[in-house]
Scaffold this motif. Structure first.
Motif, PDB file in Angstrom:
ATOM      1  N   UNK A   7      -2.433  31.822 -15.781  1.00 11.73           N
ATOM      2  CA  UNK A   7      -3.064  30.769 -15.017  1.00 11.73           C
ATOM      3  C   UNK A   7      -2.036  29.857 -14.392  1.00 11.73           C
ATOM      4  N   UNK A   8      -2.449  28.595 -14.155  1.00 14.77           N
ATOM      5  CA  UNK A   8      -1.585  27.644 -13.465  1.00 14.77           C
ATOM      6  C   UNK A   8      -1.769  26.239 -14.026  1.00 14.77           C
ATOM      7  N   UNK A   9      -0.689  25.461 -13.946  1.00  6.40           N
ATOM      8  CA  UNK A   9      -0.682  24.032 -14.248  1.00  6.40           C
ATOM      9  C   UNK A   9      -0.506  23.304 -12.932  1.00  6.40           C
ATOM     10  N   UNK A  10      -1.438  22.421 -12.629  1.00  2.79           N
ATOM     11  CA  UNK A  10      -1.401  21.650 -11.386  1.00  2.79           C
ATOM     12  C   UNK A  10      -1.153  20.187 -11.746  1.00  2.79           C
ATOM     13  N   UNK A  11      -0.027  19.642 -11.307  1.00  3.45           N
ATOM     14  CA  UNK A  11       0.263  18.220 -11.520  1.00  3.45           C
ATOM     15  C   UNK A  11       0.038  17.482 -10.213  1.00  3.45           C
ATOM     16  N   UNK A  12      -0.560  16.296 -10.312  1.00  6.66           N
ATOM     17  CA  UNK A  12      -0.805  15.560  -9.091  1.00  6.66           C
ATOM     18  C   UNK A  12      -1.304  14.158  -9.315  1.00  6.66           C
TER      19      UNK A  12
ATOM     20  N   UNK B  13     -19.423  10.731  -9.528  1.00  9.10           N
ATOM     21  CA  UNK B  13     -18.370  10.602  -8.528  1.00  9.10           C
ATOM     22  C   UNK B  13     -17.499  11.850  -8.590  1.00  9.10           C
ATOM     23  N   UNK B  14     -16.619  11.981  -7.636  1.00  8.16           N
ATOM     24  CA  UNK B  14     -15.747  13.142  -7.549  1.00  8.16           C
ATOM     25  C   UNK B  14     -14.309  12.698  -7.707  1.00  8.16           C
ATOM     26  N   UNK B  15     -13.504  13.548  -8.331  1.00  5.40           N
ATOM     27  CA  UNK B  15     -12.076  13.291  -8.445  1.00  5.40           C
ATOM     28  C   UNK B  15     -11.364  14.300  -7.557  1.00  5.40           C
ATOM     29  N   UNK B  16     -10.654  13.786  -6.569  1.00  6.91           N
ATOM     30  CA  UNK B  16      -9.863  14.605  -5.651  1.00  6.91           C
ATOM     31  C   UNK B  16      -8.409  14.466  -6.068  1.00  6.91           C
ATOM     32  N   UNK B  17      -7.759  15.597  -6.331  1.00  2.44           N
ATOM     33  CA  UNK B  17      -6.389  15.593  -6.844  1.00  2.44           C
ATOM     34  C   UNK B  17      -5.439  16.180  -5.806  1.00  2.44           C
ATOM     35  N   UNK B  18      -4.522  15.357  -5.331  1.00  4.18           N
ATOM     36  CA  UNK B  18      -3.454  15.857  -4.469  1.00  4.18           C
ATOM     37  C   UNK B  18      -2.446  16.577  -5.365  1.00  4.18           C
ATOM     38  N   UNK B  19      -2.278  17.864  -5.160  1.00  2.94           N
ATOM     39  CA  UNK B  19      -1.387  18.671  -5.997  1.00  2.94           C
ATOM     40  C   UNK B  19       0.043  18.489  -5.503  1.00  2.94           C
ATOM     41  N   UNK B  20       0.899  18.000  -6.407  1.00  3.05           N
ATOM     42  CA  UNK B  20       2.307  17.780  -6.080  1.00  3.05           C
ATOM     43  C   UNK B  20       3.211  18.885  -6.614  1.00  3.05           C
ATOM     44  N   UNK B  21       2.783  19.505  -7.716  1.00  2.82           N
ATOM     45  CA  UNK B  21       3.611  20.520  -8.360  1.00  2.82           C
ATOM     46  C   UNK B  21       2.707  21.536  -9.054  1.00  2.82           C
ATOM     47  N   UNK B  22       3.087  22.810  -8.942  1.00  4.93           N
ATOM     48  CA  UNK B  22       2.349  23.878  -9.598  1.00  4.93           C
ATOM     49  C   UNK B  22       3.339  24.731 -10.377  1.00  4.93           C
ATOM     50  N   UNK B  23       2.961  25.112 -11.587  1.00  7.89           N
ATOM     51  CA  UNK B  23       3.774  26.062 -12.353  1.00  7.89           C
ATOM     52  C   UNK B  23       2.847  27.083 -13.005  1.00  7.89           C
ATOM     53  N   UNK B  24       3.388  28.270 -13.185  1.00  2.62           N
ATOM     54  CA  UNK B  24       2.603  29.362 -13.749  1.00  2.62           C
ATOM     55  C   UNK B  24       2.504  29.230 -15.260  1.00  2.62           C
ATOM     56  N   UNK B  25       1.393  29.684 -15.806  1.00  4.89           N
ATOM     57  CA  UNK B  25       1.180  29.809 -17.244  1.00  4.89           C
ATOM     58  C   UNK B  25       0.926  31.290 -17.489  1.00  4.89           C
ATOM     59  N   UNK B  26       1.778  31.900 -18.300  1.00  5.35           N
ATOM     60  CA  UNK B  26       1.621  33.326 -18.584  1.00  5.35           C
ATOM     61  C   UNK B  26       1.784  33.582 -20.064  1.00  5.35           C
ATOM     62  N   UNK B  27       1.058  34.560 -20.541  1.00  7.30           N
ATOM     63  CA  UNK B  27       1.197  35.023 -21.916  1.00  7.30           C
ATOM     64  C   UNK B  27       2.606  35.573 -22.114  1.00  7.30           C
ATOM     65  N   UNK B  28       3.177  35.389 -23.298  1.00 11.48           N
ATOM     66  CA  UNK B  28       4.477  36.009 -23.578  1.00 11.48           C
ATOM     67  C   UNK B  28       4.443  37.531 -23.430  1.00 11.48           C
TER      68      UNK B  28
END
Length: 167
Positions: A77-82, A113-128
């Motif tokens: 999957x993915x980690x989205x920071x923003x 209400x809605x939360x809109x997230x501006x994505x500043x950084x994305x990193x992958x999440x993977x099983x070992x």
């Protein structure tokens, strides 16, 4: 530059449940499941505040957020920071997500209400298994789908505990 790719959109959709991490006023983390996360455009994720008073309060004090979307069968999957922005009914993004939720679930969910997230950084999440193993995604998906199906079947009949024990 496109931050959110088609693969990220696919993972968010197949995960069906993502997790939003915010920071409480005392500095401790708050992790909250979100079943309405979608990619709004190439730079933003969006989710609905259906029952998220702590998430919303935390974002009002500190708009930093991380959203994790992991497809448990694919084991990646993915980690989205923003940075989050809280939008009220009537805003175009709110109405877009609310229409999708109503189409999916029908009426009855309180969409505050809605939360809109501006994505500043994305990193992958993977099983070992991807890093250290020789397994490919198709093989891992078949194995994990079988385990999840067996656990679900066992849970409906009593206990799923034995499903995870090595045979």
């Amino acid at each position: 530059m496109t931050v959110i790719t088609d693969d990220m959109r696919d993972i968010i959709a197949s995960a069906m449940l993502s997790y939003a991490a915010t920071t409480c006023p005392d500095g401790t983390p708050n992790l909250s499941p979100k079943g309405s996360v979608r990619a709004y455009d190439d730079d933003h994720l969006i989710f609905m505040d259906i029952a998220s008073p702590n998430t919303i309060a935390n974002l009002k004090a500190n708009p930093s957020i991380e959203i994790n979307s992991v497809d448990v069968v694919k084991r990646r999957g993915y980690r989205f920071k923003g940075t989050a922005e809280i939008l009220q009914p009537g805003h175009e993004a709110y109405e877009w997500l609310n229409f999708w939720l109503l189409d999916l679930n029908g009426p009855g969910y309180p969409a505050h209400q809605t939360v809109l997230v501006r994505v500043d950084k994305v990193s992958a999440v993977e099983s070992p298994a991807y890093t250290f193993g020789s397994a490919e995604e198709e093989e891992l998906s078949e194995t994990w789908y079988s385990r999840h199906e067996a656990a679900h079947n066992a849970a409906t009949q009593g206990s799923a505990e034995g499903v995870w024990k090595k045979q």
